[in-house]
Enzyme design. Structure first.
Site, PDB file in Angstrom:
ATOM      1  CB  ALA A 199      -0.909  -0.007   1.343  1.00 20.38           C
ATOM      2  NE  ARG A 250       3.690  -6.483   8.711  1.00 17.83           N
ATOM      3  CZ  ARG A 250       3.242  -5.937   9.779  1.00 17.83           C
ATOM      4  NH1 ARG A 250       3.344  -6.416  10.893  1.00 17.83           N
ATOM      5  NH2 ARG A 250       2.627  -4.622   9.703  1.00 17.83           N
ATOM      6  CE1 TYR A 294       7.910   7.254  11.519  1.00 21.03           C
ATOM      7  CE2 TYR A 294       7.789   9.630  11.730  1.00 21.03           C
ATOM      8  CZ  TYR A 294       7.693   8.425  10.973  1.00 21.03           C
ATOM      9  OH  TYR A 294       7.689   8.503   9.545  1.00 21.03           O
ATOM     10  CE  LYS A 335      10.542   6.435   9.075  1.00 18.80           C
ATOM     11  NZ  LYS A 335      11.024   5.466   8.093  1.00 18.80           N
ATOM     12  CB  THR A 386      -0.134   6.697   3.096  1.00 19.15           C
ATOM     13  OG1 THR A 386      -0.146   7.059   4.324  1.00 19.15           O
ATOM     14  CG2 THR A 386       0.677   7.030   1.950  1.00 19.15           C
ATOM     15  CD  GLU A 387      -3.334   0.601   4.759  1.00 16.79           C
ATOM     16  OE1 GLU A 387      -2.392  -0.127   4.968  1.00 16.79           O
ATOM     17  OE2 GLU A 387      -4.208   0.060   4.029  1.00 16.79           O
ATOM     18  CG  PHE A 388       2.297   7.548   8.345  1.00 19.43           C
ATOM     19  CD1 PHE A 388       3.467   6.723   8.505  1.00 19.43           C
ATOM     20  CD2 PHE A 388       1.944   8.688   8.914  1.00 19.43           C
ATOM     21  CE1 PHE A 388       4.294   7.430   9.614  1.00 19.43           C
ATOM     22  CE2 PHE A 388       2.877   9.247  10.146  1.00 19.43           C
ATOM     23  CZ  PHE A 388       4.194   8.493  10.223  1.00 19.43           C
TER      24      PHE A 388
END
Length: 248
Positions: free
Chosen positions: A10, A32, A147, A151, A183-185
């Site tokens: 995605a 996955r 997070y 990064k 996106t699904e972020f």
């Protein structure tokens, strides 16, 4: 050209698969969620090779690479795209499990993939590693804690790769997006709270996955003597936050 894209089911990864294949290249799409991969493979046809892969599983990475058909073994571009953010709470209220999941995926998964693919690139004297970083790696914000730290790791690891790879013909880039929708972020970060995720983008025109995919393709197809060390992208609606000040 063969590009290996992690987190390809995605968002950025799927968009990259579409861009590379639309331009005549082949893509190994790894993630996955096998059902999503199969749907993308049905859309894109023989130019893609779907592989079920969890980048936090070292043995699975080795098995996936060892199991590639002969025609797919020469990986020209590795896009380390698999990654996630979990939670927006301050550090003292955050979940240690969430922290560890982000470190395992965003840092350990990325370096394990790189370690597995890089030697063959160096042996051939050609190849490109594109690591998906984030503006969160450069600019701290409340709730970004681990997070953002992961990064920042991606940024420094990429720059250190560059130091090691001078003269090898292998390139390395940190591609660091800012606010990006489509996106699904944020849904993942908010743990399925779609209303909270939608508020992140409310009233904005954020970047889109296609923007990131087009940038990755541009990086990968530059003349071989050119290396983009780092590229940072933001939508025009986004800028830099002021320092946090508690008053009173």
């Amino acid at each position: 050209m063969i590009v290996f894209i992690t987190g390809a089911s995605a968002g950025f990864g799927a968009a990259m698969a579409r861009v590379f294949t639309a331009n005549g290249h082949k893509a190994i799409i790894a993630a996955r969620r096998v059902d999503r991969l199969q749907a993308l493979a049905a859309e894109l046809g023989d130019q893609v090779l779907p592989i079920a892969l969890d980048v936090t599983d070292k043995a699975a990475i080795r098995a996936a690479l060892d199991g590639l058909p002969a025609a797919w073994r020469q990986i020209d571009v590795l896009v380390n795209n698999a990654g996630l953010a979990l939670g927006v709470k301050p550090a003292h209220e955050s979940s240690l499990d969430d922290w560890e999941t982000m470190i395992d995926t965003n840092c350990k998964g990325l370096v394990t993939m790189t370690h597995a693919v890089l030697p063959a690139m160096v042996a051939r004297g050609a190849g490109t590693i594109i690591n998906i970083g984030s503006t969160a790696g450069a600019y701290p914000y409340p709730g970004g804690n681990v997070y953002g730290a992961t990064k920042a790791f991606v940024e420094q690891f990429t720059l250190n790769l560059r130091a090691d790879l001078v003269g090898t013909g292998v390139r390395a880039t940190n591609l660091a997006p800012g606010l990006c929708g489509g996106t699904e972020f944020s849904n993942v970060r908010m743990k399925g709270d779609d209303a909270a995720a939608a508020k992140v983008y409310e009233g904005t025109v954020p970047l889109a996955p296609q923007d990131i995919a087009n940038t990755a393709y541009w990086i990968a197809t530059l003349p071989p003597h050119m290396n983009v060390n780092q590229i940072e992208l933001m939508p025009t609606c986004q800028g830099f936050s002021p320092f946090t000040i508690k008053r009173g």
